[in-house]
Structures are given as structure tokens and as C-alpha cells.
Design an enzyme around this catalytic site. Structure first.
Site, PDB file in Angstrom:
ATOM      1  N   TYR A  22      99.849  71.175  64.812  1.00 58.22           N
ATOM      2  CA  TYR A  22      99.301  70.842  66.138  1.00 58.22           C
ATOM      3  C   TYR A  22      98.804  72.131  66.816  1.00 58.22           C
ATOM      4  CZ  TYR A  22      98.608  67.928  70.275  1.00 58.22           C
ATOM      5  OH  TYR A  22      98.051  67.238  71.327  1.00 58.22           O
ATOM      6  N   ILE A  51      91.486  62.811  77.365  1.00 59.59           N
ATOM      7  CA  ILE A  51      90.510  63.660  76.667  1.00 59.59           C
ATOM      8  C   ILE A  51      91.220  64.882  76.092  1.00 59.59           C
ATOM      9  CG2 ILE A  51      88.590  65.268  77.103  1.00 59.59           C
ATOM     10  CD1 ILE A  51      87.629  63.244  79.276  1.00 59.59           C
ATOM     11  N   THR A  87      94.230  56.874  66.120  1.00 57.09           N
ATOM     12  CA  THR A  87      93.001  56.744  66.914  1.00 57.09           C
ATOM     13  C   THR A  87      91.942  57.631  66.242  1.00 57.09           C
ATOM     14  OG1 THR A  87      93.559  58.652  68.266  1.00 57.09           O
ATOM     15  CG2 THR A  87      94.325  56.509  69.071  1.00 57.09           C
ATOM     16  N   LYS A 113      98.417  71.586  75.547  1.00 54.34           N
ATOM     17  CA  LYS A 113      99.178  70.487  76.187  1.00 54.34           C
ATOM     18  C   LYS A 113     100.272  71.044  77.098  1.00 54.34           C
ATOM     19  CE  LYS A 113      97.228  66.702  74.439  1.00 54.34           C
ATOM     20  NZ  LYS A 113      96.252  65.930  75.256  1.00 54.34           N
ATOM     21  N   GLN A 117      81.420  60.062  76.327  1.00 51.17           N
ATOM     22  CA  GLN A 117      81.180  61.497  76.114  1.00 51.17           C
ATOM     23  C   GLN A 117      79.729  61.810  75.785  1.00 51.17           C
ATOM     24  OE1 GLN A 117      83.464  63.256  72.915  1.00 51.17           O
ATOM     25  NE2 GLN A 117      82.535  65.257  73.204  1.00 51.17           N
ATOM     26  N   SER A 139      91.268  53.643  71.122  1.00 54.06           N
ATOM     27  CA  SER A 139      91.542  54.737  72.061  1.00 54.06           C
ATOM     28  C   SER A 139      92.694  54.395  72.996  1.00 54.06           C
ATOM     29  CB  SER A 139      90.308  55.021  72.925  1.00 54.06           C
ATOM     30  OG  SER A 139      89.264  55.574  72.161  1.00 54.06           O
ATOM     31  N   GLY A 156      87.631  58.808  78.438  1.00 53.19           N
ATOM     32  CA  GLY A 156      88.179  58.987  77.086  1.00 53.19           C
ATOM     33  C   GLY A 156      88.157  57.769  76.184  1.00 53.19           C
TER      34      GLY A 156
END
Ligand code: NAD
Ligand code: 0WE
Length: 258
Positions: free
Chosen positions: A157, A92, A195, A164, A40, A19, A13
Site C-alpha cells: 500500500y 477519490i 472496485t 491516507k 473524472q 465504486s 468518485g
């Protein structure tokens, strides 16, 4: 001597020096760990190779968690360099951009839901499964990154919050499954941080400001702070902790009427 001396840790990630994964890699390197990074896609390769070298590593391997063959190839390549693996950091997440805008019920689609869950939650179990053999019998640790939206309805979100919640359940099931072989599994729930994943989220600045005004410590959390907590959770200092979610959010989640 650092508390991760002699540990071999795979960090996924890293996309930039902002990050959360980079905060983890740096903190773990400081504590004496050997680090391997993944990238990635080819666009990120040269940057990640350079960042690996900053933590004294020449191991940077490709990993798109949407591809089974990448996951298999990753551990095959790693096994050629390392005789075992002590920890994996999963940092990730992805949902199609339109999923993170507007009202949840308006935004959610079958495909958006599937992608968010596959890339952001299933991938953690997939890494656990593919990495299991290399981690067996050495007090290993798995760590992933979550967010408050897993347990509270955070505006915009949306499906990422549902993914999550799945990721945090994944932490508990993986921890029950892998505990007997000595592998612990935990999550950090980080406060908002600027980020790449936060770039382009409309109102992210407002959110950072609101958190800063209300949170007990009156400031936002840094990737260095998340990295230090990650180093702890991947070390033997946390040997009694598994299946848990550690909030590294300057205390925001304890508030009622913020
Ligand atoms: P970031 O953009 O730096 O990292 C996200 C990473 O996910 C990137 O490196 C990207 O390459 C990777 N990724 C996305 N799809 C992938 C795929 N198919 N295969 C492999 N890698 C893929 O942003 P970040 O904020 O450091 O995010 C890392 C983790 O932290 C995420 O799980 C995110 O949900 C979580 N988190 C972020 C915040 C925040 O406010 N930034 C807060 C809490 C938790
Ligand atoms: O987990 C995240 C964001 C993860 C993310 C970001 C993007 C942006 C680019 C997942 N998928 C995508 N897809 C893209 O196309 N965070 C915890 C940061 C975040 O994102 C929010 C937040 C917070 C906090 C979105 C809305 C509201 C709050």
C-alpha cells in the site's frame, strides 16, 4: 420517510457500479436525499450521467481534482442548480501504479509522493474550501474514504498509506476549522472491496481471501454496507460526531494476532 429527506448531497468518485461512491449515492437516495454526481473525465461521463438518473438526478458534473479550475467550476455549476449543499462525499484516491508495487523504500519517489498526497488528501481540503460557502449554516457534513493502511504498514500500500494518514489528519483539522459553522467532517475506513481502484493490484484476491478467513465476521464488507454508514454520517442522526474515523470493515481492525 428517509433520514436524508430534503438533503442535497454531492457524491464524487463514481467510476463504475462497484465504486464505493456508488454505494453511497444509492444508500443516500434510498433515504430521500437529492444527489449530484461528478465524473473524472469524458470517458466516464455517459456512465455517470446514467447512474445519476438511477438515483433520480440529472446533475452530473466534471471534476478532476488535479485542476483548480474544475473545483471552482463545479461549485459555480452546482450553485445554479441548488441554493445550498448539505454534504460532500469525497471518494477519490490515486497514486502512480508503480508506487503500489514492491517495497515502500524502493518504490517511493518525490513525484509519486506528491501525486498521492495531492489527489488523495489535499483534494479533500480543496473541496471543503470551495464548498464552504454553499454549506454554511445548515448542519453540513463532509465525508471521505480511508483505509487501514493509514495507521498500519500494509504490504504494497506504500505511499498511499502515508497519504491516507494525511487524509485522516485532514479530517481532524477540517473538523476543528468548520465545526463552528456547523459542518461536521468524518472518514469511513473501509475494508478491502473489489472496485476499479483495486483491479490490477497484484494479490488483491489473496488479500480479500485472507481478510475473509480471519476477520470477526468471516466475510468482506460490501459497498452497500459502506453506503449505509456513509448515509448515517451525512445525516442528522450523527449530529454529535465529528473529526472521527468509523471502521466499516467487518471488524478486521480490532484483531491482534489474526
Ligand atoms: P473506484 O476506482 O471506483 O473510485 C476511485 C475514484 O477516484 C474513481 O471514480 C476515479 O475517477 C476517482 N479519481 C481518481 N483520480 C481522480 C482525479 N484526479 N480527479 C477526480 N477523481 C479522481 O475505487 P473505490 O475503491 O471505490 O475508491 C474510492 C475511495 O475508497 C478511495 O479513496 C479509496 O482509497 C477508498 N477505499 C477503497 C477501498 C477498496 O478496497 N476498494 C478500501 C478502503 C478505502
Ligand atoms: O485506496 C486504495 C487503492 C487506491 C488506488 C488504486 C490505484 C490502482 C490504479 C490508488 N492509486 C491507484 N493507481 C493506479 O494506477 N485501496 C484501499 C485499495 C487497495 O489498494 C491496495 C491495497 C488495497 C486495500 C494496494 C496494495 C495493497 C492493498
Amino acid at each position: 420517510m428517509g433520514f436524508l429527506e430534503g438533503k442535497k448531497i454531492l457524491v464524487t468518485g463514481v467510476a463504475s457500479n462497484r465504486s464505493i461512491a456508488w454505494g453511497c449515492a444509492e444508500a443516500m437516495h434510498k433515504q430521500g436525499a437529492e444527489i449530484a454526481l461528478t465524473y473524472q473525465n469524458e470517458k466516464l461521463k455517459s456512465r455517470v450521467v446514467e447512474m445519476a438518473s438511477k438515483c433520480g438526478s440529472d446533475i452530473a458534473l466534471p471534476l478532476d481534482v488535479g485542476k483548480d479550475e474544475d473545483i471552482e467550476a463545479l461549485f459555480a455549476s452546482l450553485a445554479k442548480r441548488w441554493d445550498g449543499l448539505d454534504a460532500i462525499v469525497h471518494s477519490i484516491a490515486f497514486a502512480p501504479r508503480e508506487q503500489l508495487e514492491g517495497d515502500y523504500v524502493d518504490a517511493v519517489t518525490r513525484e509519486g509522493f506528491a501525486t498521492a498526497h495531492e489527489i488523495s488528501s489535499y483534494s479533500f481540503a480543496a473541496l471543503a474550501k470551495a464548498g464552504r460557502a454553499m454549506m454554511e449554516g445548515r448542519n453540513g457534513a463532509l465525508l471521505t474514504m480511508s483505509y487501514l493502511g493509514a495507521v498500519r504498514a500494509v504490504p504494497h500500500y506504500n505511499v498511499m498509506g502515508v497519504a491516507k494518514a494525511s487524509l485522516e489528519a485532514n479530517v481532524r483539522y477540517l473538523s476543528a476549522s468548520l465545526g463552528p459553522q456547523g459542518t461536521r467532517v468524518n472518514a469511513i475506513s473501509a475494508g478491502p472491496i473489489r472496485t476499479l481502484a483495486a483491479a490490477g493490484i497484484s494479490d488483491f484476491r489473496d488479500m480479500l481471501k485472507k481478510v475473509e478467513e480471519r476477520t470477526p465476521m468471516r466475510r468482506n464488507v460490501t459497498i452497500e454496507e459502506v453506503g449505509n454508514a456513509a448515509a448515517f454520517l451525512c445525516s442528522d442522526l450523527s449530529s454529535g460526531i465529528t473529526g472521527d474515523v468509523l471502521y466499516v470493515d467487518t471488524g478486521y481492525h480490532i484483531l491482534g494476532l489474526g
